[in-house]
Design a protein around this motif. Structure first.
Motif, PDB file in Angstrom:
ATOM      1  N   ASP A 128       0.726  -1.166   0.181  1.00  0.00           N
ATOM      2  CA  ASP A 128       0.000  -0.037  -0.175  1.00  0.00           C
ATOM      3  C   ASP A 128       0.837   1.114   0.033  1.00  0.00           C
ATOM      4  O   ASP A 128       0.436   2.500  -0.361  1.00  0.00           O
ATOM      5  CB  ASP A 128      -0.909  -0.212   0.981  1.00  0.00           C
ATOM      6  N   VAL A 129       2.052   1.232   0.653  1.00  0.00           N
ATOM      7  CA  VAL A 129       2.964   2.301   0.549  1.00  0.00           C
ATOM      8  C   VAL A 129       4.546   1.802   0.486  1.00  0.00           C
ATOM      9  O   VAL A 129       4.597   0.608   0.733  1.00  0.00           O
ATOM     10  CB  VAL A 129       2.882   3.048   1.969  1.00  0.00           C
ATOM     11  N   VAL A 130       5.197   2.508  -0.248  1.00  0.00           N
ATOM     12  CA  VAL A 130       6.760   2.040  -0.409  1.00  0.00           C
ATOM     13  C   VAL A 130       7.777   2.882   0.274  1.00  0.00           C
ATOM     14  O   VAL A 130       7.501   4.233  -0.124  1.00  0.00           O
ATOM     15  CB  VAL A 130       6.948   1.744  -1.799  1.00  0.00           C
ATOM     16  N   PHE A 131       8.641   2.550   0.809  1.00  0.00           N
ATOM     17  CA  PHE A 131       9.765   3.471   1.176  1.00  0.00           C
ATOM     18  C   PHE A 131      11.156   2.796   0.723  1.00  0.00           C
ATOM     19  O   PHE A 131      11.324   1.933   0.576  1.00  0.00           O
ATOM     20  CB  PHE A 131       9.924   3.253   2.798  1.00  0.00           C
ATOM     21  N   GLY A 132      12.096   3.743   0.046  1.00  0.00           N
ATOM     22  CA  GLY A 132      13.369   3.467  -0.420  1.00  0.00           C
ATOM     23  C   GLY A 132      13.599   3.856  -1.858  1.00  0.00           C
ATOM     24  O   GLY A 132      14.558   3.573  -2.436  1.00  0.00           O
ATOM     25  N   ILE A 133      12.387   4.296  -2.493  1.00  0.00           N
ATOM     26  CA  ILE A 133      12.553   5.059  -3.923  1.00  0.00           C
ATOM     27  C   ILE A 133      13.394   6.323  -3.533  1.00  0.00           C
ATOM     28  O   ILE A 133      13.161   7.151  -2.783  1.00  0.00           O
ATOM     29  CB  ILE A 133      11.128   5.471  -4.560  1.00  0.00           C
ATOM     30  N   ASP A 134      14.539   6.215  -4.211  1.00  0.00           N
ATOM     31  CA  ASP A 134      15.586   7.466  -4.273  1.00  0.00           C
ATOM     32  C   ASP A 134      15.623   8.261  -5.638  1.00  0.00           C
ATOM     33  O   ASP A 134      14.820   7.798  -6.423  1.00  0.00           O
ATOM     34  CB  ASP A 134      17.094   6.733  -3.829  1.00  0.00           C
ATOM     35  N   ASN A 135      16.365   9.130  -5.512  1.00  0.00           N
ATOM     36  CA  ASN A 135      16.578  10.138  -6.836  1.00  0.00           C
ATOM     37  C   ASN A 135      17.272   9.542  -7.811  1.00  0.00           C
ATOM     38  O   ASN A 135      17.179   9.942  -8.871  1.00  0.00           O
ATOM     39  CB  ASN A 135      17.281  11.435  -6.277  1.00  0.00           C
ATOM     40  N   ALA A 136      17.846   8.263  -7.607  1.00  0.00           N
ATOM     41  CA  ALA A 136      18.584   7.468  -8.654  1.00  0.00           C
ATOM     42  C   ALA A 136      17.390   6.618  -9.332  1.00  0.00           C
ATOM     43  O   ALA A 136      17.451   6.338 -10.544  1.00  0.00           O
ATOM     44  CB  ALA A 136      19.662   6.813  -8.340  1.00  0.00           C
ATOM     45  N   LEU A 137      16.421   6.347  -8.585  1.00  0.00           N
ATOM     46  CA  LEU A 137      15.410   5.281  -9.154  1.00  0.00           C
ATOM     47  C   LEU A 137      14.206   6.053  -9.439  1.00  0.00           C
ATOM     48  O   LEU A 137      13.209   5.589 -10.158  1.00  0.00           O
ATOM     49  CB  LEU A 137      15.377   4.117  -8.085  1.00  0.00           C
ATOM     50  N   TRP A 138      13.923   7.192  -9.168  1.00  0.00           N
ATOM     51  CA  TRP A 138      12.547   7.838  -9.294  1.00  0.00           C
ATOM     52  C   TRP A 138      12.100   7.852 -10.464  1.00  0.00           C
ATOM     53  O   TRP A 138      10.959   7.384 -10.953  1.00  0.00           O
ATOM     54  CB  TRP A 138      12.635   9.187  -8.728  1.00  0.00           C
ATOM     55  N   HIS A 139      13.078   8.146 -11.524  1.00  0.00           N
ATOM     56  CA  HIS A 139      12.485   8.178 -13.167  1.00  0.00           C
ATOM     57  C   HIS A 139      11.821   6.954 -13.531  1.00  0.00           C
ATOM     58  O   HIS A 139      10.946   6.831 -14.319  1.00  0.00           O
ATOM     59  CB  HIS A 139      13.660   8.692 -13.811  1.00  0.00           C
ATOM     60  N   LYS A 140      12.531   5.862 -13.126  1.00  0.00           N
ATOM     61  CA  LYS A 140      11.893   4.398 -13.274  1.00  0.00           C
ATOM     62  C   LYS A 140      10.587   4.049 -12.858  1.00  0.00           C
ATOM     63  O   LYS A 140       9.795   3.308 -13.413  1.00  0.00           O
ATOM     64  CB  LYS A 140      13.036   3.373 -12.910  1.00  0.00           C
ATOM     65  N   ALA A 141      10.715   4.392 -11.582  1.00  0.00           N
ATOM     66  CA  ALA A 141       8.929   4.373 -10.723  1.00  0.00           C
ATOM     67  C   ALA A 141       8.247   5.395 -11.336  1.00  0.00           C
ATOM     68  O   ALA A 141       7.066   4.866 -11.927  1.00  0.00           O
ATOM     69  CB  ALA A 141       9.306   4.749  -9.533  1.00  0.00           C
ATOM     70  N   HIS A 142       8.687   6.465 -11.729  1.00  0.00           N
ATOM     71  CA  HIS A 142       7.547   7.396 -12.581  1.00  0.00           C
ATOM     72  C   HIS A 142       6.940   6.918 -13.901  1.00  0.00           C
ATOM     73  O   HIS A 142       6.100   6.909 -14.219  1.00  0.00           O
ATOM     74  CB  HIS A 142       8.099   8.862 -12.437  1.00  0.00           C
ATOM     75  N   ALA A 143       7.865   6.311 -14.726  1.00  0.00           N
ATOM     76  CA  ALA A 143       7.878   5.781 -15.970  1.00  0.00           C
ATOM     77  C   ALA A 143       6.829   4.606 -15.707  1.00  0.00           C
ATOM     78  O   ALA A 143       6.040   4.418 -16.800  1.00  0.00           O
ATOM     79  CB  ALA A 143       9.258   5.482 -16.724  1.00  0.00           C
ATOM     80  N   ALA A 144       7.022   3.740 -14.853  1.00  0.00           N
ATOM     81  CA  ALA A 144       6.201   2.599 -14.856  1.00  0.00           C
ATOM     82  C   ALA A 144       4.909   2.891 -14.048  1.00  0.00           C
ATOM     83  O   ALA A 144       4.008   1.886 -14.166  1.00  0.00           O
ATOM     84  CB  ALA A 144       6.988   1.493 -13.979  1.00  0.00           C
ATOM     85  N   ASN A 145       4.567   3.960 -13.534  1.00  0.00           N
ATOM     86  CA  ASN A 145       3.196   4.443 -13.167  1.00  0.00           C
ATOM     87  C   ASN A 145       2.930   3.578 -12.048  1.00  0.00           C
ATOM     88  O   ASN A 145       1.756   3.378 -11.753  1.00  0.00           O
ATOM     89  CB  ASN A 145       2.396   4.286 -14.331  1.00  0.00           C
TER      90      ASN A 145
END
Length: 333
Positions: free
Chosen positions: A71-88
């Motif tokens: 339901d919630v995720v901790f540990g997305i960082d500024n190196a990985l954010w773009h990948k999470a954002h692109a995957a929606n």
């Protein structure tokens, strides 16, 4: 048919305590009493799902987006954010924590929680025993005398591994960085899946054979804090070489398609609360993202880096995926 008397003696049916599923990387840690207090106040039972290193954790989140595992995720960082954002895979959060001033940002939709600096650590005892001076630049590590001495986490699965790759590109330029990686492969570079394996298995400080490791600028302070001898002198050294320092910012976000929205929002606020912002510093050895939070004394053992090699955010977002692919071809294939 049950009699009225029998019904009167039947205990009332109590609703099960709802569960809040929190996906984290394997280094996430907070004291049980603090987590228990959150459960009491929020009226939920926490299910902490350790997803491996942050890159591996995000891959799991992406692979399960049709049926979210959290339901919630901790540990997305500024190196990985773009990948999470692109995957929606993330939903925006607009509660108070999202508007509170932070010393650093991750990316849209992610509330910053901690930040730190990825760099090379060296084993002082090994340097003394071998009568070696620490390397003063990354090119030193391509020389024969440093053959087989460095271990790095794989940037495809590890957030500090990715951060270090990005630092080499940001500090040296893309072509020079990949030429360096090719030289390092030829010079006996070792690659492992994640930071824990690199630091606690391969690093000579912990019984391995590699005196140089990709870790954090806070790692020497943690070594002092946990030392059995109660030393005040760190046994490890931050190298802070040009092209080898990345400012990493970690955050928390809602998982798209996840449930328990009210409790998930409470958890985000919890991670930005003063108690947690202080506790995370000696539990995870990262600095607090909240602008009003003060660093604890234990982290003052080593200075905070003043120069970093982060690529521009737009460049990172547009290119980091292809950089990881190129790194894999250069170093592993």
């Amino acid at each position: 048919m049950a009699t009225l008397a029998a019904l009167a003696c039947t205990p009332p049916v109590r609703a099960a305590t709802p569960e809040l599923r929190v996906l984290t990387h394997s280094s996430f840690n907070l004291p049980k009493p603090l987590l228990g207090e959150f459960e009491r106040v929020a009226g939920v039972r926490l299910q902490l799902i350790k997803g491996g290193d942050a890159g591996e954790m995000l891959n799991k989140l992406i692979l399960t987006r049709a049926k979210p595992i959290a339901d919630v995720v901790f540990g997305i960082d500024n190196a990985l954010w773009h990948k999470a954002h692109a995957a929606n895979v993330l939903d925006p959060y607009d509660g108070p924590a999202a508007r509170r001033p932070s010393v650093a940002e991750v990316g849209a939709g992610v509330v910053p929680v901690t930040y730190g600096f990825v760099n090379l650590n060296a084993d002082k005892a090994w340097l003394a025993r071998e009568k070696r001076s620490a390397p003063t630049n990354l090119l030193d590590l391509t020389r024969p005398e440093w053959a087989g001495k460095l271990v790095v986490p794989n940037p495809a699965t590890s957030s500090p591994g990715l951060a270090f790759l990005l630092a080499t590109v940001g500090g040296m330029g893309e072509e020079a960085a990949f030429a360096w990686w090719a030289q390092m492969r030829a010079n006996g570079l070792k690659v492992v899946k994640g930071w824990s394996e690199a630091y606690y298995t391969e690093f000579s400080r912990n019984g391995g054979s590699r005196p140089l490791v990709v870790s954090y600028a806070s790692s020497p302070a943690a070594e002092v804090f946990f030392s059995k001898e109660k030393t005040t002198e760190p046994p490890t050294l931050n190298l802070l070489l040009k092209g080898g320092v990345f400012r990493q910012v970690e955050g928390v976000a809602l998982v798209r398609g996840g449930g328990q929205r009210a409790a998930a929002g409470q958890f985000i606020e919890f991670l930005r609360s003063p108690a947690v912002q202080q506790m995370l510093q000696t539990e995870m050895w990262m600095l607090p993202a909240d602008k009003g939070a003060a660093p604890v004394a234990a982290l003052a053992v080593v200075p905070t880096p003043t120069v970093v090699d982060n690529p521009f955010a737009e460049t990172l977002a547009a290119n980091s995926g292809q950089w990881v692919t190129r790194w894999t071809r250069t170093v592993l294939k």
